[in-house]
Design a protein around this motif. Structure first.
Motif, PDB file in Angstrom:
ATOM      1  N   THR A 160       8.271   3.087   6.383  1.00 62.28           N
ATOM      2  CA  THR A 160       8.031   4.472   5.973  1.00 62.28           C
ATOM      3  C   THR A 160       9.267   5.333   6.222  1.00 62.28           C
ATOM      4  O   THR A 160       9.685   6.117   5.360  1.00 62.28           O
ATOM      5  N   LEU A 214       1.261  12.826   2.539  1.00 62.45           N
ATOM      6  CA  LEU A 214       0.055  12.333   1.865  1.00 62.45           C
ATOM      7  C   LEU A 214       0.187  10.839   1.555  1.00 62.45           C
ATOM      8  O   LEU A 214      -0.752  10.058   1.757  1.00 62.45           O
ATOM      9  N   VAL A 215       1.374  10.463   1.094  1.00 63.40           N
ATOM     10  CA  VAL A 215       1.621   9.041   0.790  1.00 63.40           C
ATOM     11  C   VAL A 215       1.480   8.201   2.048  1.00 63.40           C
ATOM     12  O   VAL A 215       0.856   7.128   2.043  1.00 63.40           O
ATOM     13  N   ALA A 262       4.063  16.045   0.141  1.00 60.50           N
ATOM     14  CA  ALA A 262       3.763  14.904  -0.741  1.00 60.50           C
ATOM     15  C   ALA A 262       3.964  13.587  -0.004  1.00 60.50           C
ATOM     16  O   ALA A 262       3.140  12.660  -0.101  1.00 60.50           O
ATOM     17  N   PHE A 263       5.033  13.500   0.742  1.00 64.38           N
ATOM     18  CA  PHE A 263       5.323  12.226   1.423  1.00 64.38           C
ATOM     19  C   PHE A 263       4.334  11.971   2.559  1.00 64.38           C
ATOM     20  O   PHE A 263       3.954  10.821   2.810  1.00 64.38           O
ATOM     21  N   PHE A 310       0.708   3.903  -3.166  1.00 67.77           N
ATOM     22  CA  PHE A 310       0.319   5.305  -3.063  1.00 67.77           C
ATOM     23  C   PHE A 310       1.498   6.238  -3.338  1.00 67.77           C
ATOM     24  O   PHE A 310       1.300   7.376  -3.747  1.00 67.77           O
ATOM     25  N   LEU A 311       2.689   5.729  -3.133  1.00 70.62           N
ATOM     26  CA  LEU A 311       3.874   6.498  -3.526  1.00 70.62           C
ATOM     27  C   LEU A 311       3.853   6.729  -5.040  1.00 70.62           C
ATOM     28  O   LEU A 311       4.070   7.846  -5.532  1.00 70.62           O
ATOM     29  N   LEU A 316      -2.250   7.854   3.060  1.00 71.68           N
ATOM     30  CA  LEU A 316      -2.977   6.944   2.170  1.00 71.68           C
ATOM     31  C   LEU A 316      -2.505   5.502   2.358  1.00 71.68           C
ATOM     32  O   LEU A 316      -3.308   4.570   2.355  1.00 71.68           O
ATOM     33  N   GLY A 317      -1.188   5.341   2.512  1.00 74.97           N
ATOM     34  CA  GLY A 317      -0.627   4.004   2.691  1.00 74.97           C
ATOM     35  C   GLY A 317      -1.135   3.360   3.968  1.00 74.97           C
ATOM     36  O   GLY A 317      -1.491   2.166   3.985  1.00 74.97           O
ATOM     37  N   LEU A 357       8.669  13.816  -5.371  1.00 76.54           N
ATOM     38  CA  LEU A 357       9.221  12.605  -4.752  1.00 76.54           C
ATOM     39  C   LEU A 357      10.276  11.948  -5.635  1.00 76.54           C
ATOM     40  O   LEU A 357      10.908  10.969  -5.234  1.00 76.54           O
ATOM     41  N   GLY A 381      -4.706   2.466   3.586  1.00 80.03           N
ATOM     42  CA  GLY A 381      -4.801   1.362   2.635  1.00 80.03           C
ATOM     43  C   GLY A 381      -4.487   0.022   3.282  1.00 80.03           C
ATOM     44  O   GLY A 381      -5.193  -0.960   3.055  1.00 80.03           O
ATOM     45  N   THR A 441       0.833  -1.209   0.000  1.00 79.56           N
ATOM     46  CA  THR A 441       0.000   0.000   0.000  1.00 79.56           C
ATOM     47  C   THR A 441       0.866   1.257   0.000  1.00 79.56           C
ATOM     48  O   THR A 441       0.555   2.229  -0.686  1.00 79.56           O
ATOM     49  N   LEU A 442       1.954   1.212   0.764  1.00 80.44           N
ATOM     50  CA  LEU A 442       2.833   2.393   0.808  1.00 80.44           C
ATOM     51  C   LEU A 442       3.419   2.676  -0.577  1.00 80.44           C
ATOM     52  O   LEU A 442       3.382   3.812  -1.070  1.00 80.44           O
ATOM     53  N   PHE A 497       1.596  14.297 -10.232  1.00 78.58           N
ATOM     54  CA  PHE A 497       2.350  15.519 -10.531  1.00 78.58           C
ATOM     55  C   PHE A 497       2.774  15.588 -12.001  1.00 78.58           C
ATOM     56  O   PHE A 497       3.227  16.624 -12.464  1.00 78.58           O
ATOM     57  N   VAL A 539       0.658   9.029  -5.986  1.00 74.42           N
ATOM     58  CA  VAL A 539       0.838  10.451  -5.657  1.00 74.42           C
ATOM     59  C   VAL A 539       1.880  11.075  -6.580  1.00 74.42           C
ATOM     60  O   VAL A 539       1.689  12.184  -7.098  1.00 74.42           O
TER      61      VAL A 539
END
Lengths: 448, 736
Positions: B186, B212-213, B209-210, A61-62, B216-217, A197, B220, A57-58, A69, A65
């Protein structure tokens, strides 16, 4: 079968396109993260025994996201590419691209990417390439032999662009490695901007079509005594080549009917009051025929590429001597190009060789008649052949009968030298050498 | 790309912490990060890197074999080959998953040497040429005619290794540190991305941005857990543990009632018996069950996790989350199953099941424990004769029993023990009125009809049993295949069809029908599964998978014991035997080989401890080749030399003898890039050359002509060069 092949061909093109897009769109970090995501997806299914689903999941979404952009990038720019005229297969080269920032903001961290979409093969080419690969495939082997991409023309590295102040220009150095001979077509340049990122690049494109010719690879040759002696060239170099002028001026004589107007010596006519023409010496010099066998089914066959490289190596070596060289081959029709002694240079011959394409197997007789027609004026013949079947043996036999010294260079696949039987032909005027793909240089060094 | 300092080390420590390999992780991290402080570097060639990769690959294969042997065993796949079924396929799949997880966990150790070589090499990266060879499928026969590559540069494999370490860290169940993995991952991912961020964006943008990740992660992964739980609640059958190819589960037993087609059971040997005292038992029971629902027998505790008191243990396949979600749906059917631990005697191998019982018979039993606990230890149910009171010479780690007389053992993959048994008491609990007389509503119409036809109202227990036995013997036949049903009523059940229509089926039909019919006649019964012992072999007996059997247990109020009551026609043994494969002998020989190997492997011989040592010489040899290969190559080059592509004229000139001789004497050695004439001018000042200086000048002229003149030397001059050189050498010898 045909429909399946069509579908596979479309799939192949889609894969090529996707790979090209991914290579451009993803940064090295993005590539690593994407690969990790694919691997983790498999193990994430088992939520009882692993916690890989948390990584999944990480990473997912990385990627998501970062990708959002991609859609937010606009920049106006100009670019000028200083491209060399030629490149050579296997020899890396660099060139500069000047980029001008037309915006009012300083642009930092941009990458310059060249858009040289590899020429997608036609269906026929793809089929021929695929079939040739599978023909040589061995049973139970997962990877096809010689399955390196036969259509990839060059490798290009992304170039970092220095900081670009508003309305200023900066230069990026692009490194290029030519992989295949022929025309390398540049469609345009792309400015890539990474997302915060650092996984994906956003694009700003500029159409800038340009072409560079990639010459075939050449091998160093030992000092090879080429066959044959000097021969009388009727009409001198002029007639030998059908172009240009002979400069071997000998004397003046009176005009005879039929002499060309351009040979009239006007000053002498003025002096003596009657037409006087220049007389040229009959010329004797060495003239070789370089016969290239183009009769192979597969358009992207490595063997054919090796044969072209061997021919290019001989073309350069022969033209460095005081002799003429006729390059004889058959493509859509029979061709004979002559070079040497001021007619044209090795560059021209290499350009021809860079663009040469194989023709079908069935027209070897055309080449035979072309070679036999030229046999009377050549001192010797270098035949670069792709097979040693009856038709090719007949060609050499005929040359031998015409008392033309022949150097036969047979290019075979790796490990195929042992199975070649030269037969009774070699000996006397005919020298026969087998060159194995992958060790051509070593085999050429053995030629005496 | 070079990673920031200590990032890979931190990832290794995280991996060690998560997988319980902290000590190796600490050592590896110290070695890798130590390269920053150590100035010594090794000169690894492309070939060395390729060989190191080969070494790692061999290590990977060794780990794969070891892991496969530990977590799966070949028996899974031979069972699959002999009797392909859903059960065996699923077993093999589960074993494969366990193997893969263990292997993934070890990956950082396996590839450590390769990364360490990069860290301690003078290049600090892996050359592209090596990578190309490594990535080639045909490593040994790498493409001799590859596409050209950019000449310089290499690839730093630290980032891929970093990703590999994090991936390996995810291969654990996360029981103890469920969210710590997420936060650790993370942190480390953020560290890696921070070092690679573009300078185009501000720090705030990156953090936004990170963050947000992360949000969501996190959401999720919570969602994924819940999704899996919901799926688990939909059908508990999907998540029930696959015990072994013997197919017994202490909590439930799914029958093949209602399945059409031929029942496939293999002839593989699953149990070996050797009677020591008394006769061999006719049946071996593994488990018994109380409640019948939807073609499945339950022990009455199917949704529990099977916790063994005294030690936290969970049956594989059941997650706590699944249980929590599924419990409300199934709770009315099941109650907690009480597995009680058994304590061995002081010799650690004797286990008393019924301390006061007098055992009259003794039989040696060898069977496999083919299930796996959460921590991957072999587990299984012991097949025991009825009335078993003591287990002797049993080297189990844990033994526990439930109130249905089921004995569960955690121990080596193969257990060999003596079962002491006799008539009388059994370890089963006394009957429970509700459970042991329970009949599903769907089955009642057929059972009432049959019971009414039997006419046993008011008869004694023994008479009822005789009548029921006769009813099945006379009116029913044994059959291992079932035809499809063309017209099915809404209240039609497989058991009802068996009782009223088909009158034929396999032992599960007979046993289930008997249990429920006797309950209809107010006798307390249970459903038992196990094996029939029929086939002799040498000095003992063998039990095959096709000998799997089901029968009925009937409570005897007078003796207060459970008695076996089997109504399956006796012909079933002959019918099963008739299905013997023509290759049975061959398969038995293979089975015997497997059994002997299992004895060796599972602690019957101390030699198995030393088995991994067999790999040591191989790995040592590879390491030796890597470290000392270059010396050997130099020696080979000195004797053979590379083949020369061209024959250079003059290479055999005798003048080189003079040069070599003077170099040996240490007069004035010639520099590698120095011409002979320059060297000779320099050497002229040496007193050792005083007598030969003039001659040497002449010799050099001849040598140069011999070497470089296109027409070379005339034969006389060639002789002159030879003769004068020998003269000079003689003079030099005399001088010494």
């Amino acid at each position: 079968m045909h429909l399946t092949s069509r579908i596979l061909y479309r799939l192949h093109r889609a894969v090529l396109w996707s790979r090209h897009q991914l290579q451009h769109r993803l940064t090295p970090t993005g590539l690593t993260v994407s690969a990790a995501l694919v691997i983790v997806t498999v193990t994430a299914m088992d939520t009882d025994n692993t916690v890989a689903y948390q990584a999944f999941t990480l990473l997912l979404f990385l990627v998501v996201v970062s990708f959002t952009f991609v859609f937010f990038f606009k920049v106006r720019f100009l670019a000028v590419r200083s491209l060399p005229r030629f490149g050579t297969v296997g020899h890396p080269l660099s060139y500069r691209v000047g980029v001008t920032n037309l915006t009012s903001k300083t642009q930092v961290g941009l990458t310059l990417l060249e858009n040289t979409l590899d020429p997608s093969p036609s269906f026929a080419e793809w089929m021929a390439s695929g079939e040739s690969g599978w023909k040589r495939a061995r049973l139970f082997r997962l990877r096809r032999r010689g399955s390196k991409s036969p259509f990839k023309a060059a490798r290009l590295r992304a170039a970092e662009i220095p900081s670009l102040p508003p309305n200023k220009q900066a230069e990026a150095v692009v490194h290029l490695m030519p992989l295949r001979r022929g025309a390398l077509r540049f469609h345009g340049v792309i400015l890539g901007r990474p997302d915060p990122l650092g996984l994906f690049r956003s694009f700003a494109r500029l159409s800038m079509p340009q072409t560079m010719l990639i010459l075939p690879k050449r091998y160093p040759l030992p000092p090879i005594p080429l066959p044959g002696t000097t021969k009388y060239q009727e009409g001198g170099v002029t007639f030998a080549s059908n172009v240009g002028q002979s400069e071997e001026f000998v004397a003046l004589r009176e005009y005879r009917r039929g002499d060309p107007m351009r040979y009239i010596h006007w000053r002498s006519w003025a002096k003596v009051g009657k037409p006087i023409v220049k007389e040229f010496e009959d010329e004797f010099f060495v003239r070789h025929a370089l016969v290239l066998d183009t009769f192979i089914d597969e358009p992207q066959d490595d063997l054919f590429e090796e044969a072209v490289s061997v021919a290019a190596s001989f073309a350069c070596a022969v033209l460095s001597q005081e002799s003429l060289l006729d390059l004889l081959f058959v493509e859509s029709q029979a061709y004979c190009f002559t070079a040497g002694r001021g007619l044209s240079h090795s560059d021209q011959i290499l350009e021809i060789l860079a663009s040469i394409r194989p023709s079908g197997r069935k027209r070897i007789r055309t080449l035979e008649s072309l070679v036999i027609d030229n046999a009377a004026i050549v001192s010797g013949c270098i035949c670069v052949l792709l097979a040693w079947d009856q038709a090719r043996q007949d060609l050499v036999k005929k040359l031998k009968a015409l008392d033309v010294p022949v150097l036969v260079l047979l290019v075979v696949e790796e490990g195929g030298a042992k199975s070649v039987d030269p037969g009774p032909l070699p000996g006397g005027q005919v020298r026969f050498y087998v060159l194995e793909s992958g060790r051509i240089e070593e085999d050429l060094a053995k030629i005496q | 790309m070079k990673p920031p300092p200590f990032m890979v080390g931190a990832a290794l420590l995280f991996w060690g912490w998560q997988t319980g390999l902290l000590i190796p992780a600490a050592i590896m991290a110290a070695l890798l990060e130590g390269a920053r402080f150590v100035t010594v570097r090794w000169e690894f060639t492309d070939e060395d890197f390729s060989r190191l990769w080969l070494f790692c690959t061999v290590l990977l294969l060794a780990a794969l074999v070891y892991s496969f042997n530990t977590y799966v065993g070949f028996s899974y796949f031979t069972a699959e080959a002999r009797a392909p079924s859903f059960l065996t396929q699923n077993s093999a799949g589960q074993g494969g998953a366990r193997t893969a997880i263990a292997l993934f966990r070890w990956l950082p150790m396996i590839f450590f040497l390769f990364v360490a070589a990069q860290a301690y090499s003078s290049r600090q990266e892996i050359p592209r040429a090596s990578l190309r060879r490594i990535l080639s499928w045909r490593w040994k026969k790498a493409d001799k005619n590859p596409l050209p590559e950019f000449p310089a540069g290499g690839v730093n494999v630290s980032y891929p290794y970093f990703a590999l370490v994090l991936f390996a860290a995810s291969n654990h169940s996360g029981d103890n540190n469920f969210y710590l993995f997420f936060w650790g991952l993370t942190l480390l991912t953020g560290w890696a991305l921070w070092s690679q961020r573009s300078r185009r964006f501000t720090t705030l943008s990156w953090i936004g941005a990170f963050t947000l990740v992360i949000a969501l992660g996190f959401a999720g992964q919570l969602g994924m857990g819940q999704l899996q739980g919901l799926l688990g609640a939909l059908n508990p059958q999907w998540f029930t543990p696959i015990w072994s190819h013997r197919g017994s589960n202490p909590f439930q037993s799914r029958t093949w009632l209602g399945d059409i087609g031929r029942l496939q059971l293999s002839g593989s040997i699953v149990i070996r018996l050797k009677p020591e005292i008394g006769a061999v038992p006719s049946r071996l029971r593994e488990a018994s069950y109380r409640t019948y629902r939807l073609q499945t027998w339950y022990s009455g505790s199917g949704l529990e996790t099977g916790d063994v008191p005294g030690r936290r243990r969970r049956w594989r396949g059941w997650s706590q989350r699944t249980n929590d979600l599924a419990r409300p749906f199934f709770a009315p059917w099941f109650r907690r199953n009480e597995f009680e631990p058994l304590v061995s005697q002081t010799n650690q191998t004797t286990w008393l099941l019924l301390p006061n019982k007098t055992n009259t018979s003794r039989v040696q039993i060898a069977c496999y424990l083919e299930g796996r606990t959460q921590d991957s230890q072999p587990v299984g149910l012991l097949p025991l004769p009825t009335g078993c009171g003591e287990l002797d010479r049993l080297t189990a780690f844990w033994l526990s029993k439930n109130n249905l007389g089921t004995i569960s053992a955690v121990g080596p993959g193969l257990v060999m023990f003596d079962a002491c048994y006799g008539p009388g008491d059994t370890i089963d609990s006394a009957p429970l009125t509700n459970d042991d007389l329970d009949i599903p509503d769907a089955e009642k119409p057929a059972l009432e009809k049959v019971a009414a036809g039997l006419g046993v109202e008011g008869k004694s227990r023994d008479e009822v049993l005789q009548t029921v036995q006769k009813y099945f013997q006379d009116g029913f036949t044994y059959r291992i295949w079932q035809e499809p049903v063309r017209f099915r009523k809404s209240d039609d059940t497989p058991l009802g069809r068996f009782l009223l229509t088909t009158h034929s089926g396999h032992c599960e039909y007979f046993a289930t029908a008997t249990v429920l019919l006797l309950r209809q006649l107010h006798l307390q019964t249970r459903y038992a599964v196990g094996y029939a012992v029929e086939e002799g072999s040498h000095n003992g007996y063998v039990v095959r998978q096709r000998d799997a059997h089901a029968w009925c247990l009937v409570w005897n109020d007078r003796t207060r014991t459970w008695e076996d009551f089997d109504t399956t026609p006796a012909s079933w043994v002959a019918m099963e035997s008739s299905r013997m494969s023509p290759w049975q002998r061959l398969m038995d020989a293979w089975s015997w080989t497997e059994f002997e190997f299992a004895r060796f492997r599972w602690g019957q011989s101390p030699l198995r401890v030393y088995l991994p040592l067999l790999l040591v010489p191989l790995l040592g040899f590879l390491l030796y080749r890597i470290l000392f290969r270059r010396g050997r190559k130099r020696a080979r080059l000195a004797t053979a030399g590379p083949p020369e592509l061209f024959h250079w004229p003059g290479r055999d000139s005798e003048f080189y003898l003079v040069e070599r001789r003077l170099a040996q004497d240490g007069v004035i050695p010639r520099d590698p890039d120095e011409t002979l004439s320059h060297w000779l001018r320099r050497a002229a000042v040496s007193p050792a050359l005083e007598n030969v200086h003039g001659t040497l000048g002449t010799l050099l002229q001849l040598h140069y002509r011999y070497r470089f003149d296109p027409h070379s030397l005339a034969p006389d001059d060639r002789d002159e060069l030879r003769r004068r050189t020998h003269q000079v050498l003689k003079i030099l010898d005399g001088g010494n």
